[in-house]
Design an enzyme around this catalytic site. Structure first.
Site, PDB file in Angstrom:
ATOM      1  CD  GLU A 110      -1.688  -0.632   3.229  1.00 18.14           C
ATOM      2  OE1 GLU A 110      -2.100   0.700   3.851  1.00 18.14           O
ATOM      3  OE2 GLU A 110      -1.802  -1.618   4.155  1.00 18.14           O
ATOM      4  CG  HIS A 148      -2.463  -6.780  10.280  1.00 19.07           C
ATOM      5  ND1 HIS A 148      -1.901  -6.401   9.831  1.00 19.07           N
ATOM      6  CD2 HIS A 148      -3.387  -5.832  10.626  1.00 19.07           C
ATOM      7  CE1 HIS A 148      -1.429  -5.367  10.516  1.00 19.07           C
ATOM      8  NE2 HIS A 148      -2.596  -4.254  10.244  1.00 19.07           N
ATOM      9  CB  CYS A 163      -2.578  -4.644   6.629  1.00 19.04           C
ATOM     10  SG  CYS A 163      -2.335  -3.307   6.464  1.00 19.04           S
TER      11      CYS A 163
HETATM   12  P1  HMG Z   1      -3.321   6.561  21.168  1.00 20.14           P
HETATM   13  O1  HMG Z   1      -3.936   8.487  21.276  1.00 20.14           O
HETATM   14  O2  HMG Z   1      -1.625   7.681  20.950  1.00 20.14           O
HETATM   15  O3  HMG Z   1      -2.679   6.080  22.531  1.00 20.14           O
HETATM   16  O4  HMG Z   1      -3.500   6.110  20.414  1.00 20.14           O
HETATM   17  P2  HMG Z   1      -3.632   5.627  23.789  1.00 20.14           P
HETATM   18  O5  HMG Z   1      -4.002   6.956  24.564  1.00 20.14           O
HETATM   19  O6  HMG Z   1      -5.069   5.030  23.364  1.00 20.14           O
HETATM   20  O7  HMG Z   1      -2.948   4.736  24.349  1.00 20.14           O
HETATM   21  C1  HMG Z   1      -2.648   3.858  23.297  1.00 20.14           C
HETATM   22  C2  HMG Z   1      -2.661   2.533  24.503  1.00 20.14           C
HETATM   23  O8  HMG Z   1      -1.165   2.849  25.992  1.00 20.14           O
HETATM   24  C3  HMG Z   1      -3.580   2.580  25.870  1.00 20.14           C
HETATM   25  O9  HMG Z   1      -4.091   1.650  25.848  1.00 20.14           O
HETATM   26  C4  HMG Z   1      -3.415   2.948  27.047  1.00 20.14           C
HETATM   27  O10 HMG Z   1      -4.062   2.907  28.424  1.00 20.14           O
HETATM   28  C5  HMG Z   1      -1.721   2.576  26.984  1.00 20.14           C
HETATM   29  P3  HMG Z   1      -5.488   0.138  25.796  1.00 20.14           P
HETATM   30  O11 HMG Z   1      -6.057   1.308  26.759  1.00 20.14           O
HETATM   31  O12 HMG Z   1      -5.932   0.503  24.518  1.00 20.14           O
HETATM   32  O13 HMG Z   1      -5.104  -1.064  26.119  1.00 20.14           O
HETATM   33  N1  HMG Z   1      -1.104   3.538  27.597  1.00 20.14           N
HETATM   34  C6  HMG Z   1       0.161   3.470  28.369  1.00 20.14           C
HETATM   35  N2  HMG Z   1       0.517   1.923  29.061  1.00 20.14           N
HETATM   36  C7  HMG Z   1       1.357   2.125  30.388  1.00 20.14           C
HETATM   37  N3  HMG Z   1       1.914   3.364  30.535  1.00 20.14           N
HETATM   38  C8  HMG Z   1       1.616   4.072  30.300  1.00 20.14           C
HETATM   39  C9  HMG Z   1       0.552   4.774  28.933  1.00 20.14           C
HETATM   40  N4  HMG Z   1      -0.238   5.576  28.915  1.00 20.14           N
HETATM   41  C10 HMG Z   1      -1.221   5.148  27.921  1.00 20.14           C
HETATM   42  N5  HMG Z   1       2.279   5.892  30.913  1.00 20.14           N
HETATM   43  C11 HMG Z   1      -3.929   4.292  18.307  1.00 20.14           C
HETATM   44  C12 HMG Z   1      -3.592   4.342  19.650  1.00 20.14           C
HETATM   45  C13 HMG Z   1      -3.971   2.908  18.340  1.00 20.14           C
HETATM   46  C14 HMG Z   1      -4.817   4.712  18.252  1.00 20.14           C
HETATM   47  C15 HMG Z   1      -2.866   5.036  17.256  1.00 20.14           C
HETATM   48  O14 HMG Z   1      -1.060   4.231  17.456  1.00 20.14           O
HETATM   49  C16 HMG Z   1      -3.386   5.195  15.636  1.00 20.14           C
HETATM   50  O15 HMG Z   1      -3.904   5.708  15.151  1.00 20.14           O
HETATM   51  N6  HMG Z   1      -2.435   4.002  15.596  1.00 20.14           N
HETATM   52  C17 HMG Z   1      -3.224   3.855  13.701  1.00 20.14           C
HETATM   53  C18 HMG Z   1      -3.546   2.972  13.542  1.00 20.14           C
HETATM   54  C19 HMG Z   1      -4.050   0.964  13.716  1.00 20.14           C
HETATM   55  O16 HMG Z   1      -2.967   1.177  14.299  1.00 20.14           O
HETATM   56  N7  HMG Z   1      -4.961   0.623  14.491  1.00 20.14           N
HETATM   57  C20 HMG Z   1      -4.971  -0.729  14.296  1.00 20.14           C
HETATM   58  C21 HMG Z   1      -6.435  -1.156  13.853  1.00 20.14           C
HETATM   59  S1  HMG Z   1      -6.251  -0.437  11.717  1.00 20.14           S
HETATM   60  C22 HMG Z   1      -5.194  -2.019  11.021  1.00 20.14           C
HETATM   61  O17 HMG Z   1      -5.053  -2.154  11.893  1.00 20.14           O
HETATM   62  C23 HMG Z   1      -4.518  -1.629   9.798  1.00 20.14           C
HETATM   63  C24 HMG Z   1      -3.808  -0.963   9.565  1.00 20.14           C
HETATM   64  O18 HMG Z   1      -2.827  -2.018   9.983  1.00 20.14           O
HETATM   65  C25 HMG Z   1      -3.760  -0.516   8.158  1.00 20.14           C
HETATM   66  C26 HMG Z   1      -3.921  -1.189   7.442  1.00 20.14           C
HETATM   67  O19 HMG Z   1      -4.711  -2.465   7.196  1.00 20.14           O
HETATM   68  O20 HMG Z   1      -3.333  -0.819   5.680  1.00 20.14           O
HETATM   69  C27 HMG Z   1      -2.996   0.304  10.586  1.00 20.14           C
END
Ligand code: HMG
Length: 445
Positions: free
Chosen positions: A83, A244, A120
């Protein structure tokens, strides 16, 4: 004909590394644990300035073909899943074919080349295409080369920035495979979603939180569809569950939901009942909200049971070992998870011939696919031939300023004059632009 599957596999990481805890977290004003514990990521791989999706794919394919003693006449098909393509017409497989023709005798004029797109999941779709081509008897004894290659960059300051990565996985699909045989049964979960997309743009528009929900929903549908296709799923039947892995924390969320689903109406649910009760069923509730609350309470309790933890540690955790250090490779990601899991079996010196893998692929937009793979006699030799540990160890560790320069160097809209950080050695490298705007490559001895 015997079974069809993955005969050999190779992996190529980008040669630069961004340490998320040491280098990235402080600049973002975040605790390092947000990355290492929350997302489950320690580092991302990036391509050096002379690397891109073509060089990483061609270098992986070259090593694979040399190791298996193959020539160009042995390859009847090259499918590239990506991609991160830089051309709307000419497929990346033609560039990679051109690279391979520089180092092997003969040519690939007889090989059918193409490019697959569905975020992906297209890496797995390309494996399917190759499988079907062989099953249909159209391969004339030749194998297919499937290459999943991506430079997974997000816009600077996008929440996805921490999940970036770059690398390629090359897979040889053939009859009587040495590594894994693929099941005929497959399940799909597919819907028109707008969670992650790149409408005429290099970096994705992402609704991150929603993308997590869509991943889980489509994966669940694919599991149900796999069972409809006749596939039996009992947690103890699978030695590994490569999913994935956009970041390991995503798989952690998916794994407990999958476990809940596949233990329903099994002796495992019965055995856990004394400790955490039975799984809630919709008919036991007056409304959806009460049912969903009960389900989420059960899932939280399930996650804490020893039974679940030991299943997770044995089946899922080993598949995340490489991903933690390289980030999301998009199309290659589930294939990296497979490699990491099988590599852990080799390191533990397990006798795993005949063991099964439950493989869950996913692409935004969105589609999940589930199938099963069975480890073959030659699995250990194939995995032990990989040099991924050496590649990871050799990466150049970027400072934050250098990371910013590298991000610009790979941004199609930026002019960049940043010098390379490493020296190409026995590999394909980007060699400038041609007269029609094409990218050119050469093999550096
Ligand atoms: P974010 O806002 O940076 O992070 O976005 P957050 O605030 O949600 O924190 C992440 C995790 O860290 C959370 O865990 C927090 O609690 C934890 P959760 O509650 O979700 O279990 N956290 C901590 N833990 C320990 N100590 C600390 C601490 N602070 C926070 N101090 C987000 C996260 C995934 C939204 C972002 O990274 C993003 O937008 N990523 C890109 C999209 C993505 O990967 N999506 C996944 C599903 S879609 C997919 O897999 C397809 C893809 O590969 C593309 C394709 O298919 O082509 C992406």
């Amino acid at each position: 004909m015997t079974g069809v599957g993955i005969d050999a596999i190779e992996i190529r990481t980008g040669k630069l590394k961004l340490d998320l805890a040491e280098t990235f977290a402080a600049e973002m004003g975040d605790a390092p644990e947000k990355y290492t514990k929350g997302l489950g990521l320690h580092a991302s791989s990036f391509p050096d300035t002379y690397e891109d999706i073509v060089t990483m794919g061609a270098n992986a394919a070259h090593r694979l073909m040399e190791r298996k003693g193959l020539g160009l006449d042995d390859i009847g098909r090259i499918d590239v899943a990506t991609e991160s393509a830089f051309d709307h017409s000419k497929p990346v497989s033609t560039y990679i074919g051109g690279c391979l023709e520089q180092v092997f005798e003969g040519d690939l004029h007889h090989a059918n080349k193409g490019e697959r797109k569905f975020a992906c999941v297209s890496g797995t779709q390309s494996v399917d295409d190759a499988y079907n081509w062989i099953e249909a008897g159209r391969n004339r004894g030749r194998a297919a080369l499937v290459i999943a290659t991506d430079t997974a960059l997000y816009a600077r300051d996008d929440p996805g920035e921490a999940t970036q990565g770059a690398g390629a996985v090359a897979m040889l699909i053939d009859e009587d495979p040495d590594l894994v045989e693929l099941s005929k049964a497959q399940g799909y979960g597919s819907a028109d979603e707008t969670d992650f997309l790149k409408p005429q743009q290099q970096f994705p528009s992402v609704d991150g939180k929603r993308s997590v929900k869509v991943y889980l929903a489509r994966m669940r549908e694919a599991l149900v569809d796999y069972e409809r296709a006749g596939g039996e799923i009992h947690p103890d039947d699978f030695r590994l569950g490569p999913f994935h892995t956009p970041f390991p924390g995503m798989v952690r969320k998916a794994a407990v939901l999958a476990y809940r689903h596949i233990t329903r109406d099994t002796e495992i649910e019965d055995e856990l009942a004394a400790e955490i009760g039975r799984q809630p069923r919709p008919e036991g509730f007056d409304d959806d909200e009460a049912y969903m609350d009960a389900l989420s309470e059960y899932t939280d309790a399930l996650k804490e049971t020893d039974r679940y933890k030991s299943w997770y540690d044995r089946t899922i955790d080993p598949t995340l070992d490489i991903s933690r250090h390289v980030g999301n490779w998009y199309t290659g990601s589930v294939h990296v998870a497979r490699i990491a899991g099988i590599k852990a079996l080799a390191e533990a010196d397990e006798d795993a011939v005949g063991e099964q893998l439950l493989v869950g692929s996913y692409g935004s937009g969105a589609q999940a696919e589930i199938h099963v793979e069975t480890l073959q006699e030659g699995w250990r030799g194939e995995i032990e031939a990989l040099d991924i540990d050496e590649q990871l160890e050799a990466r150049y560790d970027l400072t934050f300023g250098e990371y910013e320069e590298v991000h610009d160097a790979h941004n199609f809209d930026e002019e960049s004059s940043v010098e390379e950080f490493t020296v190409p050695d026995g590999e394909f490298a980007f060699d400038g632009w041609g007269r029609m705007g094409e990218r050119k490559y050469r093999y550096v001895e």
